[in-house]
Design a protein around this motif. Sequence first.
Motif, PDB file in Angstrom:
ATOM      1  N   VAL A 172       0.840  -1.201   0.000  1.00 30.77           N
ATOM      2  CA  VAL A 172       0.000   0.000   0.000  1.00 30.77           C
ATOM      3  C   VAL A 172       0.872   1.246   0.000  1.00 30.77           C
ATOM      4  O   VAL A 172       0.669   2.182  -0.789  1.00 30.77           O
ATOM      5  N   VAL A 173       1.873   1.253   0.876  1.00 28.23           N
ATOM      6  CA  VAL A 173       2.725   2.436   1.026  1.00 28.23           C
ATOM      7  C   VAL A 173       3.544   2.674  -0.256  1.00 28.23           C
ATOM      8  O   VAL A 173       3.654   3.814  -0.737  1.00 28.23           O
ATOM      9  N   ALA A 174       4.096   1.604  -0.815  1.00 24.51           N
ATOM     10  CA  ALA A 174       4.903   1.748  -2.041  1.00 24.51           C
ATOM     11  C   ALA A 174       4.042   2.310  -3.178  1.00 24.51           C
ATOM     12  O   ALA A 174       4.482   3.174  -3.948  1.00 24.51           O
ATOM     13  N   HIS A 175       2.801   1.814  -3.258  1.00 26.19           N
ATOM     14  CA  HIS A 175       1.913   2.312  -4.309  1.00 26.19           C
ATOM     15  C   HIS A 175       1.572   3.782  -4.077  1.00 26.19           C
ATOM     16  O   HIS A 175       1.571   4.586  -5.022  1.00 26.19           O
ATOM     17  N   LEU A 176       1.303   4.156  -2.844  1.00 30.85           N
ATOM     18  CA  LEU A 176       0.955   5.553  -2.549  1.00 30.85           C
ATOM     19  C   LEU A 176       2.134   6.478  -2.847  1.00 30.85           C
ATOM     20  O   LEU A 176       1.956   7.593  -3.338  1.00 30.85           O
TER      21      LEU A 176
END
Lengths: 393, 393
Positions: free
Chosen positions: B290-294
Amino acid sequence: MRQAILKLEESRIREVANAGMGRADVLPFWFGESDEVTPEAIRQAGIASLQAGETFYSHNLGLPVLREELSRYMSSLHGPISTDRLAVTSGGVSALFVAMQTLVDAGDEVVAVTPVWPNLTAQPLILGAKLRCVALAPDEEGVWRLDVPGLLAAITPETRLLIVNSPNNPTGWTLSRAEQQQILDHCRQTGTWILSDEVYERLYYAGDTPDGAAPSFLDLARPEDRLVVVQSFSKSFLMTGWRLGWLVMPPAMTPQVGKLLEFNTSCAPVFVQRAALAAMQSQEAITPAVVAHLKKCRDTLVPLLKGLPGVKTSLAPGGMYAFLRIEGHDDSLELAKRLVAEAGLGLAPGVAFAPEAEGWLRWCFASKDITRLEEGVRRLSRWLAELALTQPR
Amino acid sequence: MRQAILKLEESRIREVANAGMGRADVLPFWFGESDEVTPEAIRQAGIASLQAGETFYSHNLGLPVLREELSRYMSSLHGPISTDRLAVTSGGVSALFVAMQTLVDAGDEVVAVTPVWPNLTAQPLILGAKLRCVALAPDEEGVWRLDVPGLLAAITPETRLLIVNSPNNPTGWTLSRAEQQQILDHCRQTGTWILSDEVYERLYYAGDTPDGAAPSFLDLARPEDRLVVVQSFSKSFLMTGWRLGWLVMPPAMTPQVGKLLEFNTSCAPVFVQRAALAAMQSQEAITPAVVAHLKKCRDTLVPLLKGLPGVKTSLAPGGMYAFLRIEGHDDSLELAKRLVAEAGLGLAPGVAFAPEAEGWLRWCFASKDITRLEEGVRRLSRWLAELALTQPR
C-alpha cells in the motif's frame, strides 16, 4: 481525567458476568440479548456486500435506500414518517448519545424515568448535564408503575430533556397511550424534548394495540414536536452484534444529527446496512416469529418463578426480561454473585438499573431453547431449598 | 437544539462532493480514502465470522485476541506497548471522540494545530470546550511548517489538551522527532494531555526512520505520560468503510475508556474485528505494498502539478494528499465547485480544514489506477489554459 467520567459507575451487570465468564457450569441470562444467531438471510446479505467490495465510506445519515425502507416500515406502524426524519446510527446506544449531544448542554437539566438501562442515565452525565431521576415503583404484585402526576411535577420549563424507555428494560413496564398523551401535552407546555427509547416496541405481548406493537409517542406526536425516538435492529431482528439503530426526529433536526454522526462514527458500514435492508425486507418472516417465541419464553419462565417460595415477579407486558425479587435478599449485587457461584445461574443485579431496583434481579428470557429457562428455574429452586435447610427463617 | 451544534460547520468537502455526486464525468479525489477495495483475505475473514454466526455483543475494549495482536504490532513499531494500554474503537473518529470525552470538560481549554481534518476541531466544541488553534504556515515552496515556539507559548497550565495530527491531513506536514520531544517536555511541565492522531504513520515516505513509519510520540513517551495516540485500520489496511480504529493510552485510563465505549457504541462488531485480525496477521503482505503504491502516486502527481502554470505544491513527507494553491484563486470553496462544474475534477477546498488553508486545495492521491491521477492533471491543465485565454492576467 474528568471527575464526571471517573465517577461513572462501571456496569454492575459486567461485574457479575465477569465473575462467571468462561465457567461452563453457569447458565447466563445476564445480558439483554437473545442467544439466537442472526437469521441466515440477513447474514447472507452482509456477506454478499463484502464479496461485492462495498468497503468504502458512506452517507452520514445512512444509505438512502435503507432510510426509504425504514420510512416505509415506521410508517406502517405509526402513520407517515418521512425519510427526512430518519438517521441510521451505529447501534441504538449511538442513536441515544447523538440525540443527547444535539439537545443537552453542560449544566442543562435532564429528567429520566428509572429503573432503566444504565447507558441512558450515564450519557447525560458525560455531557455534564444535571440528572434528576423519577422512579417507578412496584405494587404488591411486583408490577412496576409510573406515578404520572409525580413525573409531570418534575418536568418544568427548566427541563431540557425527558428520557423515557418503554417497554422498559429492566422492569417490562410499558406506558399506555393515555399516559403518553399526558406526558406529551405537558412537555409541549414546558418546551421539554422527549427522548423515547422504544427499541422493545415490537416485543409487546398485551395484544391491546391494532398492530401488536407497544404504544409509541410517534402515534400521537406531530412531526415538528420536540420528540426523538430511538430504534434498533438488535431486538426485533436478532442483530445485537451488528451495532445498527436509527433515530426518528423532527425534520429540522436531521441535518444537525448528520453533522454529529460525522463526528461520532462517520457512518455505519455499508455491508451492515445491506444486512439491515434484508432484515427490513423479510421482517414479516422474522419479527412475528421472534415475538411469538419470546412470548412463549416469558409465559414459561414467569409462572415457574412465581411458583418458587419467596419469589415475587409479574408477567411483563413488553420487553424480554423477568424482573424478580427474592424475599430476604436485599443486596442484589451480592445475591447475583452468589447465584453465579453457588447455583450456576447468571442474572443481572437490579441495582445496576437504579437504587430503587436494589433487591431485584433481571432475567433475560430471550432463549432459543426454552428448556434452558426451565433448567435455570430448577437451579434457583434447588439453591433456595438448600438455603432454607441451612438458614433458619 | 444546542447553539454549539447549530454553529458547527457542515463539511465543506461534502458540499463540493454533493455538487458533483452521481456525475459520471467527474473524477473524484475529494475524500480521504483509497479507491481500492479491502484485500480479499481481510474480507474473507469477516465473511467466515458471519458464516460462523458471530453476531452477538462483545467486549467493550475489543476482542482480547485482537488487542494482543495490536500489542505485538504496536510494540514492533514503538517498543513495548502492553495490552492494558489498548482499546479497539468503532473507527479512528470514535477513538478521538472517546479520548476527548475522557479528558475534556465543558469550559476546558483545548489547543489544536491546524489546518487539520475538521472532525478534530469539531469534537471539543461538541463537548463545550474553548478551542484555540495554532496555525501551520506554508513557506515559499509550499511546504507547511510549525512554529514550535509559538505552539509552546500557546500551551499553558490552563491547557487541558493538545490535539495534533502528524503526518497531517491535509498538508502532509510531519513532526520531527526533535519537535515531538520539545512538545512532550513542555506538556509534561504544563500538565497538558497530548492527543496525537497518528493514523497516517505508516504512510510516510521520507525514509529517515529505522522502521519507515513516521516519528511517533510513542517512541519518546513513558506509558504513564499524559499521551493518547489514535490509530485506524482505514489507511494502512484499506479498511475505511469497516469503521475500526484503536487507542493507545496510559494503563490507568483504559478502564475509563472501557466505560465510555459502552456508552458510545458498546462494542465493534465481532466480524469486523475478525477481519481486522486477519489484516494484522497479513500486514507484512499488505501495508508495505500500500505504502509503495501511494509513494508512486505521490511521485507521479506532485511533479505534474508543479509543472502547471501558477500551481504551488510540494512533496508531502507523509499522508495521502497533495496540497496545492493556484495563483489568483483565493476562494477555495468557489474554486473547488468551479473545478467540478467546468473541469470534471473533484478536489477538497482548503477552507474546510482551517481559515489559514483558504485558497488551497486537497487532492487525495490514493488511486489504484495511477492514470486517473494523470487524467486529473490533464483536466486541470486544460481548465487553466482555457481560463488564461478568457481572462487577461
